[in-house]
Design a protein around this motif. Structure first.
Motif, PDB file in Angstrom:
ATOM      1  N   CYS A  39       4.693   2.940   0.263  1.00  0.00           N
ATOM      2  CA  CYS A  39       4.880   3.859   1.386  1.00  0.00           C
ATOM      3  C   CYS A  39       6.360   4.144   1.629  1.00  0.00           C
ATOM      4  CB  CYS A  39       4.226   3.298   2.646  1.00  0.00           C
ATOM      5  SG  CYS A  39       2.419   3.393   2.623  1.00  0.00           S
ATOM      6  N   VAL A  63       1.748  -1.854  -0.539  1.00  0.00           N
ATOM      7  CA  VAL A  63       1.670  -0.957   0.625  1.00  0.00           C
ATOM      8  C   VAL A  63       3.065  -0.651   1.163  1.00  0.00           C
ATOM      9  CG1 VAL A  63       0.908  -0.776   3.022  1.00  0.00           C
ATOM     10  CG2 VAL A  63      -0.658  -1.639   1.288  1.00  0.00           C
ATOM     11  N   VAL A  74       2.060   1.322   7.652  1.00  0.00           N
ATOM     12  CA  VAL A  74       2.424   0.102   6.925  1.00  0.00           C
ATOM     13  C   VAL A  74       2.305  -1.115   7.841  1.00  0.00           C
ATOM     14  CG1 VAL A  74       4.332  -1.140   5.819  1.00  0.00           C
ATOM     15  CG2 VAL A  74       3.929   1.268   5.289  1.00  0.00           C
TER      16      VAL A  74
END
Length: 278
Positions: free
Chosen positions: A39, A35, A68
């Motif tokens: 991102c 993640v 995030v």
């Protein structure tokens, strides 16, 4: 940043991880890494378009950062609570500093930009994230004070909400260290004094049931990797609470020392007695 705080007692010894602990480290760490850095790649791509169009303004990328940070607490299964109203005034936030988790904690609810010591920019991983998300890097050098004040002015007048930790270092989360006043001086410049507000924020970590009270604290000679492993491995997480205190108008204070003292009192006042060490 000042020298690292070492406290008044020994650092807690990390417990030996079991097989189950390592499984939690593996899946939580993998998800968090995917993640975070996935991102980050998206943010950098968006910034390629955002920067030439909007310059210092960032109308899109901060939402990626907030996603995030919010996702991190979902992955950790760690409750994240907020009390108080986040100010809408032009200005800055100041908070106590206990853990590397503060970066996720404070970004999860508000679009902010951190003020950090310059050497963080060179740290692997963390430095990349800090630069990409618009962190303001500063040196504790009197010769650079004027340039840093100008940088603060540009960012604040562009509508950026800056956040810094006036303690100058992180603690064990069981106390609020004395606030250093240096960075408050920038708020009293001619361009900012009459338009700026500062909001004190208390960040309270409660350890998992049965764990050492300072579980989430990161200070002294504690290694980041070992501390990260302990948090990822926890079978049941504790919780974090963020308290936004009433914002303070800079023009209502005589100088940086008075403003810093008022902010420190507000942050300290957010800690319940059971969380504060004597």
């Amino acid at each position: 940043m000042s020298a690292t705080w070492y406290g008044d007692g020994p650092e807690p010894e990390p417990h030996k991880l079991s097989f189950g602990d390592w499984l939690r480290v593996a899946w939580r760490g993998s998800l968090l890494g995917i993640v975070t850095f996935g991102c980050l790649a998206l943010l950098l791509l968006v910034r390629l378009i955002e920067r030439p169009i909007f310059g210092m303004r960032r109308p899109v990328t901060p939402y990626i950062t907030r996603f995030v940070c919010t996702a991190a607490f979902v992955i950790l299964r760690m409750p994240h609570r907020v009390r108080g109203q986040i100010m809408t005034h032009r200005g800055a936030f100041v908070a106590n500093h206990s853990s590397w988790l503060d970066i996720f904690t404070l970004n999860a609810r508000k679009r902010i930009y951190y003020v950090s010591k310059a050497e963080v920019a060179s740290w692997p991983g963390i430095g990349w994230l800090a630069r990409a998300t618009g962190t303001v890097f500063i040196n504790r050098d009197r010769r650079e004070a004027r340039a840093q004040t100008a940088l603060f002015e540009a960012r604040l007048l562009a509508g950026h909400k800056l956040l810094f930790f006036p303690e100058g270092t992180s603690s064990d989360g069981r106390r609020v260290l004395p606030f250093k006043t240096t960075l408050f001086a920038a708020f009293f410049s001619e361009a900012l004094r009459d338009v700026l507000w500062v909001q004190p924020v208390s960040v309270l970590y409660r350890a998992p049931e049965g764990a050492e009270a300072r579980f989430y604290g990161w200070w002294g000679d504690m290694g980041f990797g070992a501390n990260l492993l302990q948090v990822l491995a926890a079978r049941q997480q504790g919780s974090v609470e963020v308290i936004y205190h009433p914002p303070l108008r800079v023009a209502d204070f005589a100088d940086r020392k008075a403003l810093a003292a008022a902010c420190e009192a507000a942050v300290r006042g957010g800690f319940p007695a059971e969380l504060l060490s004597d």
